[in-house]
Design a protein around this motif. Structure first.
Motif, PDB file in Angstrom:
ATOM      1  N   GLU A 848     170.684  89.018 108.410  1.00 54.87           N
ATOM      2  CA  GLU A 848     170.081  88.293 107.291  1.00 54.87           C
ATOM      3  C   GLU A 848     168.549  88.391 107.330  1.00 54.87           C
ATOM      4  N   GLU A 851     167.455  92.033 106.190  1.00 55.56           N
ATOM      5  CA  GLU A 851     167.973  92.593 104.934  1.00 55.56           C
ATOM      6  C   GLU A 851     166.846  92.719 103.905  1.00 55.56           C
ATOM      7  N   GLN A 854     165.623  90.941  99.313  1.00 59.16           N
ATOM      8  CA  GLN A 854     166.207  89.626  99.039  1.00 59.16           C
ATOM      9  C   GLN A 854     165.244  88.846  98.162  1.00 59.16           C
ATOM     10  N   HIS A 857     163.399  85.878 101.212  1.00 60.63           N
ATOM     11  CA  HIS A 857     163.515  86.390 102.577  1.00 60.63           C
ATOM     12  C   HIS A 857     163.010  85.314 103.540  1.00 60.63           C
TER      13      HIS A 857
END
Ligand code: SF4
Length: 955
Positions: A848, A851, A854, A857
């Motif tokens: 996560e 990644e 996003q 983030h």
């Protein structure tokens, strides 16, 4: 094509070949007189003395003994009279606005020969109306009944009382005002015209011309009607009207309203015959919608190309008519060179000019200057930078000026001491504003004089600019004389507010007559200049609803229904006038293109004028509709993607070192938008710096960090006890001093922040209080976990990260400043203060955190973990690391906890470190790969505050 003025010239010449010199020909404006004379000359062979050609205004003033009074002078006299009758306690400044309205109303009362005593009468019993005003039509009486009826039943008794109180005094004010003016041989326009027609009735005048021809007029006021009636009565006048049956015979068409009345009252001679069925013939009419105001001018070259077969270089062949006068310069720029001579037969309002814009900046300077504690004249920085950056000063001490502006930005100077700006004589003049209003005009004149001399020397070919400066200079000189006269004669010192109002009005009336040879070439003109003229090819720019017709009417003290009752003109009459101008102009034209802007802005509605719609739906013309309404803003902006390269990677790597490691903040920028990272770290593109009026969030963060560092510094390497923290919390002077010093350093950029206390006001004071509140809370939170030892504050930590680049193992320095490292029990806490918003202090898994793309983030967590990794490499003997985030915005939450958690649990950094390291290596390898592509974030909201959003055309 048979033009109206040409037909008039032919007719008059046929009738008066031998005695032209005994005629007086009256036109609506000078331009039509010039065209007429040219047509007349074509008729004449040999040397002949021509007729007198004058405008209708000149016809009246020839008979009047009065001087036309200046507005300031007139309102000043009116004020004294008004004060005497109404016992008002208003100052002259407060009255000035009302004075203007009243003067305009008196002007209408006289031009329309209204019985002022009747009009300014208070009709307590509306039944009286019938008996009092038997000379009014039933419709007019009804309008009056409507008004006085509604006053009688009004619920607002206070307003009713005040209104009637002033209304009752208006007739004595009007009468005495005129008496005083007459004694001084002064008059406003209407007063002068009324005086003339009243003397006419007494037979006081002799008309010196043998015959008067009234040519091409339309709306007549009551004075004009009476004057013409006298002329007609003694057989001295003939009336030559211009019209087309299309609008004349259609009772619903307002364009013919005045003409129908004129033809009944003052019929043209029976033998004055011309073709009055032009609208029966098909014209090439095109209505073009354009998506930008100034873009309309781009239609000119197309139009000239299309009409090439009908184009002649003669003065009455082609005209560019500007319904929107501000389009002059774009229109001139769009006319192709091969068009030949261009004659601007319009006044260009200086209000639209660059010189006027510059003067308005000087006005701002004058209005906003003040004295500082040392009695220096100072002003807010924007008023200075706007002037220094203005194009008129381009090339005048430019380097020094740029340096000065850059310094202002660098030092965040909010106010500027004006005497510091002395790079040239012109700069000195501009930045030495006078104290007294009576000296304002001289101030503007001196600056304009210097700029004129400079332009003449450096850019003598710029005739338009010189002409503009010259015209504005003359207008201000006139204003200077008036202000001085009023000050002297009426001992009245005018206030800055009245001066600036007058300044706007004087300059608002000034038009630069860009006139070459009126009788040659393509004509560029405004609406009023088109009166009586005919062209074969016409392009009209700005055929929008609020431009043609103009929808603005002057304010009036006289209620609408009373105006209507006494026959004073209103918006309906104005509409009818503009309607006539439009139809008359196009009636003989063969090719007509009219553009309109679809931009909705301010009072611009982006609508085609009603005349355009009337042509479309109410005429036999079927104009062609062209839509250039494509919005640039909606065009897909090309996406930006940048392919990395060996060279750019190597350049970037050469800048990474132990002293300049790859920082967690840089990594976060990459997550926010890889293109932004590329601009900032690969290309080194500077981020523009602005003077900060308010403390923005990075500066707020710096001030907070600085203060907390100063408070905790004495405890580095020591244990902080609960009592130490509580004492600090109570020590107001200590806290406030440290905050002040931090503000001085980070906001005011003082080198020695302890030297001089900074003055806090407005926003800075608010921030000061805010920081104090957060500090106290932080000390309270820390006291709860005390005792703890402070290991380091704002220290740099870095480590080498092993990566594989291009198949080769390498080590990259990563790291940065850690806000605080402390030890609570056996744990080493890696602590980050966050003054901005932190969405969450927990993460689901490491994927996560790494990644990309996003929307939200978890950058704070990633940053804290990178620092923890770096610290663990620096403190290999330690086993227990705890990343924590002190998020100020959560400080006051009841369940506040600064620790980062994995899901809802705590976690051991050692356990996740190997996996974290792997993720980090993959990420850094990607950033440094020559195959990497840097692309724009898909989340537009991230672009709002991005310094590169202009490049990306986002926001
Ligand atoms: S404007 Fe948006 S897309 Fe462009 S660099 Fe900035 S953040 Fe990236």
């Amino acid at each position: 094509m048979e033009r109206f003025l040409s037909k008039c010239a032919e007719y008059i010449y046929q009738k008066h070949q031998k005695n032209l010199q005994n005629l007086c020909i009256v036109f609506p404006n000078r331009r039509s007189g010039v065209f007429f004379t040219s047509y007349l000359q074509k008729q004449i062979s040999g040397a002949v003395i021509g007729p007198k050609t004058i405008t209708v205004n000149e016809l009246f003033s020839d008979f009047s003994p009065f001087h036309s009074g200046d507005k300031l002078q007139l309102i000043s006299i009116l004020y004294e009279v008004f004060k005497k009758h109404t016992k008002t306690i208003e100052t002259f400044d407060e009255f000035y606005f009302w004075g203007e309205i009243l003067l305009a109303d008196f002007n209408d009362v006289d031009r329309y020969l209204v019985n002022a005593q009747d009009m300014f009468r208070n009709i307590a019993d509306i039944k009286e109306i019938d008996s009092l005003f038997d000379y009014l039509t039933p419709e007019q009486k009804m309008a009056l009944e409507h008004f006085w009826g509604s006053v009688a039943v009004s619920n607002n008794k206070e307003f009713q009382k005040k209104y009637i109180n002033v209304w009752d005094k208006l007739f004595p004010v009007y009468a005495e005002f005129k008496t005083i003016l007459a004694e001084k041989k002064l008059a406003y326009g209407g007063m002068s015209d009324r005086w003339v027609v009243e003397r006419l009735e007494n037979g006081d005048f002799e008309f010196d011309a043998e015959k008067y021809y009234i040519v091409g007029l339309n709306a007549l006021n009551a004075c004009e009607k009476k004057f013409f009636k006298s002329l007609q009565g003694c057989g001295k006048a003939d009336f030559l009207w211009d019209f087309d049956r299309f609008y004349l015979e259609d009772e619903k068409n307002e364009a013919g309203g005045f003409m129908r009345e004129n033809l009944t009252r003052f019929p043209s001679p029976d033998d004055f015959l011309f073709d009055d069925h032009f609208f029966l013939r098909k014209k090439n009419i095109k209505l073009v919608a354009v998506s930008s105001v100034y873009g309309q001018a781009q239609e000119i070259p197309h139009f000239l190309k299309e009409t090439q077969p009908d184009f002649q270089p003669q003065f009455d062949n082609t005209a560019i008519v500007l319904a929107d006068e501000s389009l002059l310069f774009s229109a001139l720029g769009a006319i192709p060179e091969e068009t030949g001579t261009v004659n601007i037969t319009m006044g260009y309002p200086v209000k639209n000019s660059v010189v006027y814009g510059f003067l308005m900046l000087m006005v701002n300077l004058l209005k906003n200057r003040r004295k500082d504690v040392e009695n220096n004249t100072v002003v807010y920085h924007r008023f200075v930078t706007d002037i220094l950056n203005h194009q008129l000063l381009n090339g005048i001490a430019s380097e020094k000026s740029k340096e000065f502006v850059a310094n202002l930005k660098f030092n965040n100077k909010i106010t500027v001491v004006l005497k510091e700006i002395n790079f040239s004589t012109i700069h000195q003049q501009i930045f030495s504003p006078p104290e007294k209003v009576v000296d304002y005009s001289t101030y503007f004149l001196d600056v304009l004089g210097s700029i004129y001399a400079w332009v003449k020397q450096e850019d003598a070919g710029n005739k338009m600019l010189l002409e503009l400066i010259f015209s504005i200079y003359n207008a201000i000189e006139k204003l200077k004389v008036v202000v001085q006269d009023v000050a002297k004669e009426q001992s009245r010192e005018i206030s800055p507010a009245v001066y600036f109002r007058l300044f706007n009005q004087y300059l608002g009336q000034v038009s630069v007559a860009f006139e070459g040879e009126p009788l040659s070439g393509t004509q560029v003109m405004g609406i009023l200049e088109t009166r009586c003229l005919d062209f074969e090819n016409l392009i009209i720019l700005g055929l929008n609803e609020n431009k043609w017709p103009r929808t603005f009417t002057s304010p009036s003290f006289i209620p609408h229904n009373i105006r209507k009752g006494f026959g004073l003109p209103g918006i309906d009459e104005q509409d009818a006038m503009y309607s006539y101008y439009f139809y008359r102009l196009i009636q003989r034209a063969k090719n007509v293109t009219a553009t309109y802007s679809v931009v909705k802005e301010g009072i611009n509605t982006g609508e085609l004028s009603r005349y355009g719609f009337q042509l479309l739906y109410d005429s036999n013309q079927s104009p062609k509709l062209v839509n250039l309404d494509f919005s640039f803003a909606n065009d897909p902006v090309p996406e930006i993607q940048i392919q990395s390269s060996e060279k750019s990677v190597q350049e970037y790597l050469s800048r990474i070192s132990k002293d300049h490691p790859l920082s967690p903040s840089a990594i976060n920028v990459y997550f926010m938008c890889s293109l932004r990272f590329y601009f900032r770290y690969f290309m080194h593109l500077p981020e523009p710096e602005e003077v900060k009026d308010e403390i923005d969030s990075p500066i707020f963060g710096n001030i907070f960090h600085e203060t907390i560092e100063a408070l905790y510094k004495p405890f580095v390497g020591k244990v902080l006890e609960k009592g130490d923290l509580e004492n600090m919390q109570k020590d107001r002077i200590l806290l406030e001093n440290e905050i002040r010093k931090a503000i001085a350093k980070h906001y005011f950029k003082e080198k020695d922040s302890a030297r001089k206390p900074v003055k806090l006001e407005g926003k800075t004071l608010l921030i000061f209080e805010n920081i104090k509140t957060f500090l106290k809370q932080l000390l309270k939170i820390d006291a709860e976990i005390a005792p703890f030892s402070v290991e380091s504050l704002e220290d740099d930590y870095k480590t080498e990260l092993p990566v594989v680049l291009n198949g080769m193992p390498q080590k990259i320095w990563i790291g940065g400043k850690i806000d605080r490292v402390d030890r609570v029990n056996s744990k080493l806490r890696i602590l980050d203060y966050k003054t901005g918003n932190v969405d969450s202090l927990s993460f689901k898994n490491l994927d996560e955190l790494f990644e990309k793309d996003q929307k939200k983030h978890k950058k704070e967590i990633l940053q804290a973990l990178i620092y923890t990794h770096v610290l663990s490499k620096n403190k290999t003997n330690e086993r227990d690391f705890q990343p924590v985030i002190y998020s100020l915005r959560k400080f006051f939450d009841e369940t506040y906890s600064p620790e980062i958690s994995w899901g809802k649990q705590g976690f051991s950094f050692q356990e996740i470190e190997p996996e974290f390291l792997e993720h980090l290596q993959v990420l850094v390898q990607e950033i440094l790969s020559p195959k990497n592509v840097f692309s724009q974030t898909p989340h537009l909201e991230k672009c709002q505050y991005c310094p590169y959003n202009k490049i990306c055309q986002r926001y």
